[in-house]
Design a protein around this motif. Structure first.
Motif, short mmCIF file in Angstrom:
data_model
loop_
_atom_site.label_atom_id
_atom_site.label_comp_id
_atom_site.label_asym_id
_atom_site.label_seq_id
_atom_site.Cartn_x
_atom_site.Cartn_y
_atom_site.Cartn_z
N THR A 228 27.82 -11.25 -28.48
CA THR A 228 27.45 -9.83 -28.55
C THR A 228 26.20 -9.53 -27.75
OG1 THR A 228 28.45 -9.62 -30.75
CG2 THR A 228 26.83 -7.95 -30.12
N TRP A 229 25.14 -10.27 -28.02
CA TRP A 229 23.88 -9.95 -27.37
C TRP A 229 23.85 -10.40 -25.91
CZ3 TRP A 229 22.29 -6.29 -29.97
CH2 TRP A 229 22.29 -6.30 -31.37
N TYR B 57 22.60 3.07 -30.71
CA TYR B 57 24.04 2.86 -30.88
C TYR B 57 24.30 1.70 -31.85
CZ TYR B 57 28.95 2.06 -29.77
OH TYR B 57 30.31 1.91 -29.87
N TYR B 58 23.65 0.57 -31.64
CA TYR B 58 23.86 -0.57 -32.53
C TYR B 58 23.29 -0.31 -33.92
CZ TYR B 58 25.73 -3.83 -29.07
OH TYR B 58 26.54 -4.46 -28.17
N THR C 166 21.00 2.16 -26.32
CA THR C 166 21.65 0.95 -26.84
C THR C 166 21.14 0.62 -28.24
OG1 THR C 166 21.93 0.06 -24.61
CG2 THR C 166 22.00 -1.51 -26.43
N THR D 20 25.78 -7.70 -24.13
CA THR D 20 24.98 -6.47 -24.18
C THR D 20 23.86 -6.49 -23.13
OG1 THR D 20 25.43 -6.15 -26.53
CG2 THR D 20 23.49 -5.05 -25.64
N SER E 174 29.47 2.43 -24.35
CA SER E 174 29.94 2.49 -25.74
C SER E 174 31.27 1.79 -25.91
CB SER E 174 30.04 3.95 -26.18
OG SER E 174 31.09 4.62 -25.50
N TYR F 216 30.42 -1.98 -25.83
CA TYR F 216 29.69 -2.37 -27.04
C TYR F 216 30.61 -2.40 -28.26
CZ TYR F 216 25.27 -1.69 -24.52
OH TYR F 216 24.23 -1.78 -23.64
N MET G 49 30.94 -5.78 -30.56
CA MET G 49 29.99 -5.61 -31.66
C MET G 49 30.20 -6.64 -32.77
SD MET G 49 29.24 -2.26 -33.96
CE MET G 49 28.90 -1.33 -32.47
#
Length: 385
Positions: free
Chosen positions: A80-81, A136-137, A133, A84, A66, A69, A73
Motif C-alpha cells: 500500500t505505502w 483520502y486515507y 492523499t 502510494t 483515488s 489508492y 488500500m
C-alpha cells in the motif's frame, strides 16, 4: 415540538456523494486561496485563468489517484505505502510539469526558464497532493473503523438477543411441566371439567408466550394481565390456599419491562410459601416509581429463607425449576440493563420472603395519531348533493 420536514442523514451515508462533495469543496478552496494569493502579489486578472487551469489539472489527477489508492488500500502495508509513494511522486511531477508549461505559455518571452518555473510550482503542487492523499486515507480508514464498530455492535446485539431468548425459553418448560402434572392428576381423578378449564387457560397463556418475542418488552399492565392468566391456572390447583394482592401504581402501568419476568417469581412463591403450608400464603405484587427507577416487589407470607442462609447461594443452588428461574431472572436483567438494575432477595421484616426488582423507568411512547383522510373538495360530512 414540530418535526423536521426532512430526515437528516449522515454525511458519509452515501460515500460516493460525500467523495464528490469533498472533491469540489477541497479543490474549490484551493483555487480560492491561490486566486487571493495571486491578487495579493499584484498579478494581473488574466492570471486567474492559470489558477483555474491548475485547479482543474489537480482535480483530474486526484481522481486518477483515488482509483489507484482504492485498489491498494486493503493490501499489505508494504504494498500500500510503496505504491502510494510511487503514485504520489509521479502525480506531483506530472502536476508540476503541466503547471510550469501553462505558465511558460502565459509568460512567453519571460526571464524565468522552464526549469525555474518547474521548481517554483513543484513545492506547491507537492503540498496540495500530499494533503489530498493524507485526507483520502484518513477518511477512508476512519470509515472502515466505523463500519467494523457497527458490525461488532450488531453482532453483540444479536448475541445478546439470542442469549435473552434462550433464557426466556428456559423458563417456560418448568411451568408447563407443573401444569401438565396437575392436569394429569385431575384426569386420573376423573375431574374432567376442571381439567378442561385448566387446559383452556393453559392454551391462552401459551398463546401469549408464542405471540410475543422472547426479547420483547411489554408494559407493566400487560405483564400483570399475563401473570393473572398464570394465577388462574394455579388457583385451580390451590383454591383458597392461594391468595394474591396487586398494588400497581397508575404512574407505572405504562412502563416497559421484559416480558414474562414476574411469572417465575410468583412460581417460586407458590412452591415455597403456598404449597408446603396447610393454610397457604398470600402473594403480593407491587409496582411503583422510585426516582428514575421502576421498582417491582414480589413478596409472600411463607416461611422465608432459613436463618443464616446466604441469599447469594439461592441462585443455582439446586437443579429444580425455582433455582434456574431465579438465576435466569437475574441474568436477563443483567443482559438487558447491565449495571443499571437491581435484583435482591431477602426475608421480609414481618415474615416471609420477597424479591425486589429495579430497572430504568421507560414509559411506552403513545402511538402517533392517525391522520384523517382528506375529503374531496365540495363534499361536506353528512351532506349530499
Amino acid at each position: 415540538m414540530a418535526a423536521l420536514p426532512f430526515r437528516p442523514t449522515p454525511f458519509f451515508g452515501n460515500k460516493n456523494r460525500a467523495f464528490w462533495r469533498l472533491q469540489f469543496l477541497g479543490w474549490g478552496g484551493a483555487m480560492l486561496l491561490r486566486a487571493v494569493s495571486s491578487i495579493a502579489n499584484a498579478q494581473p486578472w488574466s492570471f486567474l485563468v492559470i489558477v483555474v487551469i491548475a485547479t482543474i489539472t489537480g482535480f483530474s489527477i486526484s481522481l486518477i489517484m483515488s482509483v489507484i489508492y482504492r485498489a491498494v488500500m486493503n493490501r499489505r502495508p508494504v504494498v500500500t505505502w510503496g505504491i502510494t509513494a510511487l503514485v504520489l511522486a509521479l502525480a506531483v511531477g506530472l502536476y508540476a510539469f503541466i503547471d510550469s508549461w501553462v505558465i511558460s505559455l502565459y509568460r512567453a518571452g519571460g526571464d524565468a526558464s522552464f526549469a525555474q518555473l518547474f521548481v517554483g510550482v513543484f513545492y506547491l503542487d507537492l503540498t496540495l497532493l500530499i494533503s489530498w492523499t493524507g485526507l483520502y486515507y484518513a477518511i477512508n480508514f476512519f470509515l472502515q473503523v466505523e463500519e467494523q464498530n457497527d458490525q461488532l455492535m450488531r453482532l453483540e446485539a444479536q448475541a445478546t438477543s439470542a442469549q435473552l431468548a434462550m433464557l426466556r425459553y428456559q423458563l417456560n418448560p418448568h411451568f408447563l411441566f407443573n401444569t401438565l402434572n396437575s392436569i394429569s392428576t385431575l384426569v386420573l381423578l376423573k375431574q374432567t371439567e376442571p381439567a378442561n378449564a385448566m387446559l383452556s387457560r393453559l392454551s391462552s397463556f401459551l398463546r401469549y408466550t408464542l405471540v410475543n418475542e422472547p426479547t420483547a418488552r411489554v408494559t407493566v399492565a400487560q405483564e400483570i394481565e399475563t401473570l393473572k392468566l398464570y394465577l388462574d391456572i394455579e388457583l385451580m390447583r390451590f383454591e383458597e390456599r392461594l391468595r394474591t394482592e396487586f398494588r400497581i401504581d397508575d404512574a407505572v402501568s405504562n412502563a416497559l419491562m421484559p416480558s414474562l419476568l414476574l411469572q417465575p417469581l410468583v412460581e417460586n412463591a407458590i412452591k415455597y410459601a403456598v404449597s408446603p403450608l396447610e393454610y397457604g400464603a398470600e402473594i403480593t405484587i407491587e409496582a411503583q416509581l422510585v426516582g428514575p427507577m421502576l421498582r417491582v416487589t414480589v413478596s409472600d407470607t411463607g416461611p422465608g429463607l432459613q436463618p443464616g442462609t446466604d441469599p447469594s447461594t439461592v441462585f443455582g443452588a439446586s437443579t429444580d425449576s425455582t433455582g434456574i428461574g431465579l438465576a435466569n431472572i437475574r441474568d436477563r436483567l443483567a443482559q438487558a440493563y447491565g449495571e443499571n438494575q437491581r435484583f435482591d432477595i431477602s426475608n421480609r421484616p414481618e415474615g416471609g420472603f420477597q424479591v425486589i426488582l429495579e430497572l430504568p423507568f421507560e414509559p411506552r411512547e403513545p402511538a402517533p395519531a392517525a391522520i384523517p383522510a382528506r375529503r374531496p373538495a365540495g363534499i361536506a360530512s353528512g351532506v349530499t348533493a
